[in-house]
Design a protein around this motif. Structure first.
Motif, PDB file in Angstrom:
ATOM      1  N   ARG A  83      -2.350   5.633  -4.070  1.00 45.50           N
ATOM      2  CA  ARG A  83      -1.147   5.513  -3.636  1.00 45.50           C
ATOM      3  C   ARG A  83      -0.062   6.128  -4.774  1.00 45.50           C
ATOM      4  N   SER A  84      -0.135   5.880  -5.997  1.00 47.36           N
ATOM      5  CA  SER A  84       0.796   6.547  -6.807  1.00 47.36           C
ATOM      6  C   SER A  84       0.658   7.901  -6.795  1.00 47.36           C
ATOM      7  N   PHE A  93       0.555   2.569   0.220  1.00 45.67           N
ATOM      8  CA  PHE A  93       1.715   1.640  -0.199  1.00 45.67           C
ATOM      9  C   PHE A  93       1.495   0.574  -0.820  1.00 45.67           C
ATOM     10  N   PRO A  94       2.334  -0.161  -1.571  1.00 51.38           N
ATOM     11  CA  PRO A  94       2.010  -1.458  -2.364  1.00 51.38           C
ATOM     12  C   PRO A  94       1.763  -2.444  -1.521  1.00 51.38           C
ATOM     13  N   VAL A  95       0.718  -3.313  -1.725  1.00 49.54           N
ATOM     14  CA  VAL A  95       0.350  -4.480  -1.060  1.00 49.54           C
ATOM     15  C   VAL A  95      -0.231  -5.487  -1.890  1.00 49.54           C
ATOM     16  N   LYS A  96      -0.118  -6.810  -1.723  1.00 47.62           N
ATOM     17  CA  LYS A  96      -0.362  -7.561  -2.288  1.00 47.62           C
ATOM     18  C   LYS A  96      -2.307  -8.075  -2.226  1.00 47.62           C
ATOM     19  N   PRO A 145      -6.780   0.219   4.594  1.00 47.84           N
ATOM     20  CA  PRO A 145      -6.236   1.533   4.377  1.00 47.84           C
ATOM     21  C   PRO A 145      -4.768   1.709   3.908  1.00 47.84           C
ATOM     22  N   THR A 146      -3.711   0.588   4.247  1.00 50.36           N
ATOM     23  CA  THR A 146      -2.633   0.732   3.869  1.00 50.36           C
ATOM     24  C   THR A 146      -2.357   0.451   2.210  1.00 50.36           C
ATOM     25  N   SER A 185       2.917  -2.906  -8.709  1.00 56.67           N
ATOM     26  CA  SER A 185       4.165  -3.573  -7.896  1.00 56.67           C
ATOM     27  C   SER A 185       4.979  -2.498  -7.080  1.00 56.67           C
ATOM     28  N   LYS A 186       6.065  -3.122  -6.198  1.00 55.53           N
ATOM     29  CA  LYS A 186       6.855  -2.136  -5.316  1.00 55.53           C
ATOM     30  C   LYS A 186       7.972  -1.501  -6.346  1.00 55.53           C
TER      31      LYS A 186
END
Length: 675
Positions: free
Chosen positions: A447-448, A670-673, A665-666, A345-346
């Motif tokens: 992303r982490s 970055f966190p995405v759903k 790619p995002t 999560s964000k």
């Protein structure tokens, strides 16, 4: 072909027979020389490339030359008569000791200087004739029908006519009896029993197996027929007990998640498992359902004797078997730890950023302290000691405060990914399902790692800059002035060995993860948490609540403290070890590279070429990538091996991850759903 002992060429089987059986010099030669040359005649140069090895020329020659056939039969009968071989069956290829290092050392030494048994044993013949480790490969590719035909041509006895001492059956049964006794004794050792508390109140299946085996041996020795059939009640009972013994060992290994395991216990269980496999093979030698089984059993026994003897010094197999289960338990620990390093999560994403900023803050201070320590007038050992102390204390503080050092994550998270893949392989039958799940989890990991890099780098740079400025402001001394050029040059991938040094740091990151898992495993196996919790002196002096708190702290933190301490020692001592060996050894870590970049800029009064700045920034990025790639790859390989997942899966994982990256790619930054 020309044999090294002979002046003339040996082109046919007949030439070989003429050399040994028609010359007066034969009687003065070693009786094994003919057999050695006969095997060498059929032995291919590269056994792995041959699909079938035929001995038809030998069969045809013996069929057409009855006198030579008789000479060969008499020669083999005299050569092999009453040679002992029970020790080959009971000992060869089976772990001799629970000391892993000792076993490896013995096998390596035996490869260089092979052990030679007494000349009256079959093992001596096997050592002299089949001395290459590849011999079982090409022998297994001889058609079984040709071996049966050779058996018939030479008129060998089937081996079931006698149970007297040194007979085939006697040697087989002696080996089986010895193995069963060893298994019973080893299974009752305290450390082994501790792994299977479920069997504490039950009769040992090994004792039952030993008793049933003794009953069968007594019947075979006293009966008219020196064998049993597959419908025999005692045989069926023996197979049931054997299965119970296998279940006992399997249960012990499955309990490592509860109790941990030591190398010694692991070796003891492996030895029992190998003995169970060996005795299961030998049991089949006693079973005869048809008359042809007698001949086939003897041929198979000979093939096994050759295979066991050739593989007795196999070091690779020993290391693979001995380390697989321990590596599984270690990666289990790192997988549990790695779950905390993968954000979803964000809120988790930005919590990782905060933890990374905290880690970067401490690393920035460590950079300044290391620069000050480098000015001490000390030996290489002294510098290694002080640098290691600086790193170790810093890393332990980062760990205890819950902060993050970005590159510590891959060694932990790789096992988490493989654990998820393993779970997916059990749930999904289609490759795309399990591989797509892996790709999504890898995106979360990446992303982490990315945000941890960002937090570390962005904080280490200003903290190091602030630290050197404060020292200059209060003491009017620019501590980086003399080393500014080196600090900046060490970051450049084109003018220094920054990439190599980053790879070395990646290896140390991997090792620190292994140390953490190993310490956790040992603590679990030795029940350290429970011992502290129930320590009578601590409970009486500190009280139950404080003692429980100490035990809980030890359970949660000790493995991390030790691994971070060792990681600091690795980083702090590498350069000094390199100087001692005369090698260009050092480490480059992305967070320290950021802090050193700040120190280098300040030390040069910011009078730096644009190219130096550009290559320094590129170098920091490349150092971080290599840190991640090396530690993650090594950890991934260990996790694959520990779970017996084939490396061929990597191709599918890569393609699935690449497909997911092109699609979203995002998600890798970055966190995405998930849609």
């Amino acid at each position: 072909m020309k044999f090294y002992r002979h002046k003339r060429s040996i082109n046919t089987v007949g030439d070989l027979f003429d050399l040994y059986f028609n010359e007066s010099s034969y009687k003065s030669n070693d009786g094994l020389l003919f057999l050695i040359d006969l095997v060498n005649f059929f032995r291919p140069g590269n056994p792995k490339t041959e699909s079938v090895i035929s001995i038809e020329p030998l069969l045809q020659f013996l069929t057409e030359n009855l006198q030579q056939k008789k000479l060969l039969k008499d020669h083999l009968t005299e050569l092999l008569h009453q040679r002992k071989f029970s020790r080959v069956l009971s000992d060869t290829g089976i772990l001799r000791d629970s000391d892993f290092i000792y076993e490896v050392r013995q096998r390596l030494f035996a490869k260089i200087l092979p052990f030679q048994p007494e000349k009256d044993t079959l093992e001596f013949v096997l050592n002299q004739v089949f001395f290459k480790s590849t011999d079982p490969i090409w022998i297994a590719r001889i058609p079984f029908e040709e071996l049966q035909k050779l058996f018939d041509i030479l008129g060998f006895e089937n081996g079931y006519n006698s149970v007297e001492e040194k007979s085939i059956l006697s040697e087989v049964m002696n080996a089986m009896g010895l193995i069963s006794q060893r298994m019973s004794g080893r299974s009752m050792e305290n450390d082994v029993i501790k792994m299977v508390p479920e069997y504490e109140e039950l009769e040992s299946p090994f004792v039952a197996f030993e008793n049933e085996l003794y009953t069968i041996h007594r019947r075979i020795k006293k009966g008219e027929n020196h064998y049993i059939d597959s419908e025999d009640i005692n045989y069926k009972q023996l197979i049931i007990f054997h299965k119970q013994c296998e279940d006992y060992v399997d249960k012990a290994f499955s309990n490592i998640t509860k109790f941990g395991i030591s190398i010694k216990v692991n070796q003891s269980l492996l030895r029992i498992r190998q003995q169970l496999q060996r005795v299961k093979v030998l049991i089949s030698t006693l079973v005869v359902n048809k008359e042809i089984d007698k001949k086939n059993n003897v041929i198979l026994l000979v093939l096994r004797l050759i295979k066991y003897n050739c593989h007795k010094n196999n070091v690779r197999q020993l290391i693979n078997e001995s380390t697989q289960l321990i590596s599984y338990e270690i990666t289990q620990h790192t997988a549990k730890t790695g779950e905390h390093y993968i954000t979803e999560s964000k809120s988790e994403y930005f919590s990782m950023l905060k933890a990374a900023i905290g880690g970067g803050f401490i690393v920035g201070i460590l950079c300044v302290i290391k620069l000050l320590l480098s000015k001490m007038d000390s030996s290489d050992f002294g510098h290694a000691f002080y640098y290691s102390l600086n790193y170790s204390i810093g890393f332990i503080i980062i760990f205890l405060l819950g902060y993050t050092l970005a590159t510590k994550q891959p060694a932990m998270t790789a096992a988490t990914l493989i654990k998820a893949l393993e779970s997916g392989m059990k749930k999904h039958t289609k490759n795309e399902n399990k591989h797509s799940s892996f790709a999504k989890l890898f995106a979360r990991l990446f992303r982490s790692q990315f945000i941890a890099f960002v937090g570390n780098v962005l904080m280490a740079f200003p903290v190091a800059m602030l630290g050197i400025w404060l020292i200059d402001y209060f003491f009017d001394y620019n501590i980086a002035f003399e080393k500014s050029a080196k600090l900046l040059n060490d970051l450049s991938p084109i003018t220094s060995a920054a990439i190599l040094h980053a790879a070395i740091a990646g290896v140390f990151l991997f090792l620190s993860g292994i140390i953490s898992g190993n310490i956790s495993n040992k603590n679990k196996h030795n029940q350290v948490y429970y011992r502290i919790k129930e320590h009578p002196v601590l409970k009486q002096n500190l009280g139950i609540v404080k003692t429980n708190a100490i035990a809980q702290w030890f359970e949660n933190n000790w493995a991390g403290v030790v691994s971070n301490g060792w990681f600091g020692i690795f980083l702090g001592s590498t350069a000094s070890v390199g100087a001692f060996l005369g090698l260009n050894l050092d480490i480059r870590h992305i967070t320290f590279a950021s802090g050193n970049f700040a120190l280098g800029l300040y030390g040069s009064d910011f009078i730096v070429d644009l190219s130096t700045i550009v290559w320094g920034i590129i170098g920091i990025g490349l150092i971080g990538f290599v840190n991640f790639a090396v530690s993650f790859s090594l950890s991934l390989g260990l996790a694959f091996r520990s779970r017996n997942i084939p490396l061929s899966e990597l191709r599918f994982l890569f393609s699935s991850t690449w497909a997911y990256f092109k699609k979203r790619p995002t998600a890798f930054f970055f966190p995405v759903k998930d849609k």
